[in-house]
Write a protein that holds these residues in place. Structure first.
Motif, PDB file in Angstrom:
ATOM      1  N   SER A  48      11.341   4.329 -12.306  1.00  0.00           N
ATOM      2  CA  SER A  48      11.366   2.915 -11.934  1.00  0.00           C
ATOM      3  C   SER A  48      10.179   2.177 -12.539  1.00  0.00           C
ATOM      4  N   GLU A  78      14.974  -1.436  -6.247  1.00  0.00           N
ATOM      5  CA  GLU A  78      13.587  -1.577  -6.680  1.00  0.00           C
ATOM      6  C   GLU A  78      13.472  -2.046  -8.129  1.00  0.00           C
ATOM      7  N   HIS A 106      10.748  -5.826   1.759  1.00  0.00           N
ATOM      8  CA  HIS A 106       9.842  -4.971   0.995  1.00  0.00           C
ATOM      9  C   HIS A 106       8.421  -5.537   1.063  1.00  0.00           C
ATOM     10  N   ARG A 153       5.868  -4.624  -8.140  1.00  0.00           N
ATOM     11  CA  ARG A 153       7.016  -4.832  -9.026  1.00  0.00           C
ATOM     12  C   ARG A 153       7.028  -6.242  -9.618  1.00  0.00           C
TER      13      ARG A 153
END
Length: 442
Positions: free
Chosen positions: A259, A329, A356, A401
């Motif tokens: 990821s 994600e 999240h 992220r």
């Protein structure tokens, strides 16, 4: 914290690249086609699961090539508080089995979801009174379904009715276990938390899911790792059973975090050229492996061989309709990518991202639109239409992220300034420097 672990961390400090004194980062633009190779650090999801299973094992376990990041450090510190000491080795961390203990202790959660969800079941196994709390953001992240399930299994938990941190688990020397219903729709980590500790429960655990849990790959990861450590989990549709077992594994090697590789994988699709991500596993349960299919769907090439994954792209991206329920994600990076698509796009199935590190859907819609994008929220995702983008500040909301999403935007837009890039240290401390090296290799 053990001195051996401190020495290990001291040799792996965060590499900030060209971060300004005002804690912002000017994301570099790709002037030419990319031609580069990168190796991403170990998977956070696998690292923290391996640490938990090692702590529950009957003997010492060497976890090789684990991620060193804020979340991993918080997990090791939590396990240390709960009686599982760890020391550094030349290539990883050696964990001791968790021991009993008494008295009152405190677990620092930071903003680490895996620590907040995976360690409360462990606290039921000893005789300590364990207080859990962390950053303000962790108090907004859901944990009530897990606490409710643990109470149903016999745990003594006080959360003041909040269903969130801070909360206290009073251990009484073990947990009986048994059957329990669980709503894991907000996070598959609730289910994984119960399954990981189940071998140490007197009767194991049988969990029946109510509703659909997101991120099936993470559930498969948990089941696979339980088997590797000697447990015998079973699944029958929405029902999971893990009987009591003695866990043992001398050595476990952590895979690279696929990821975290997402920005590097999509870079050739926007800038043209090629990127090799070395060490990409031939077989894996990681949700990031889906990126190979995405590259092909968006017109690029993804070739996996013994050396890793090589992605080639031509610099153009078609619009796409993507259900990311199982790989939520990846949404921030993919949303940034689709802002440059030649047609409209939609991301669906990711309503759980509102719980999240931040409400990722609201944050993405706000920040992408502020740079000129035409991005709107839906009930369970984002709708993205082609629009000319421009530079500006990309706020990251203490979400690792979103730093990666900002980097992707900078590939094609000059003067994208990413706020608080250090927050990427949650999962990839060297990201900024690695990203700059990749762009300068071309």
């Amino acid at each position: 914290m053990p001195t051996g672990r401190l020495r290990w961390f001291a040799s792996r400090v965060w590499d900030s690249g060209h971060v300004g004194e005002d804690n912002t980062w000017a994301a570099p633009t790709a002037a030419d086609a990319i031609d580069a190779e990168v190796r991403v650090p170990g998977s956070k999801s696998i690292t923290n699961r391996a640490f938990v299973l090692a702590a529950l094992s009957a003997g010492k376990t060497l976890v090789r090539e684990p991620l060193d990041s804020r979340d991993a450090r918080l997990m090791l510190s939590a396990l240390d508080v709960l009686g599982a000491a760890s020391t550094a080795t030349t290539d990883g961390v050696l964990l001791e089995p968790m021991t009993g203990g008494t008295g009152e202790v405190r677990v620092a959660l930071g903003n680490a979801g895996t620590v907040a969800r995976f360690t409360p079941p462990l606290a039921t196994l000893g005789s300590r009174t364990v207080h859990f709390d962390g950053d303000p953001a962790i108090r907004r992240r859901p944990v009530a379904p897990l606490l409710h399930a643990l109470r149903a299994l016999g745990a003594d938990i006080d959360d003041g009715g909040r269903g969130a941190a801070p909360f206290t688990v009073r251990g009484h020397g073990g947990l009986d276990g048994g059957r329990v219903d669980l709503d894991s729709s907000a996070s598959s980590q609730f289910l994984s938390a119960l399954l990981l500790s189940a071998p140490a429960f007197t009767r194991g655990v049988t969990v029946r899911l109510k509703g659909e849990a997101p991120s099936e790959p993470h559930i498969a990861m948990t089941l696979d790792m339980l088997r590797r450590f000697g447990a015998e989990p079973e699944r029958d549709g929405p029902e999971f059973h893990v009987p009591p077992a003695t866990l043992a594994l001398d050595t476990y090697t952590v895979e690279p975090d696929l990821s975290s590789a997402a920005p590097f994988v999509v870079a050739p699709l926007l800038a043209g050229g090629r990127v090799r991500v070395s060490g990409w596993p031939a077989e894996t349960t990681q949700p990031g492996d889906w990126l190979r299919d995405l590259v092909r769907e968006l017109g690029g090439e993804a070739v996996l061989d013994a050396e890793g994954l090589t992605v080639t792209g031509g610099g153009t991206v078609p619009g796409a309709d993507l259900d990311l329920h199982a790989v939520g994600e990846l949404t921030p990076v993919i949303a940034a990518l689709l802002c440059f698509a030649e047609g409209p796009s939609e991301i669906r199935g990711v309503a759980h991202l509102r719980g999240h590190e931040t409400d990722r859907l609201a944050a993405l819609a706000t920040e992408l639109s502020a740079l000129g994008g035409d991005v709107t929220e839906t009930d369970d995702g984002l709708r993205i239409r082609p629009a000319p983008l421009h530079g500006g500040t990309f706020h990251t909301y203490d979400d690792h992220r979103l730093v990666m999403a900002g980097a992707v935007l900078g590939l094609r837009i000059a003067d994208v300034v990413v706020e608080n890039p250090a927050t990427v240290g949650k999962t990839y401390p060297e990201f900024v420097a690695d990203w700059e090296r990749v762009l300068h290799q071309g």
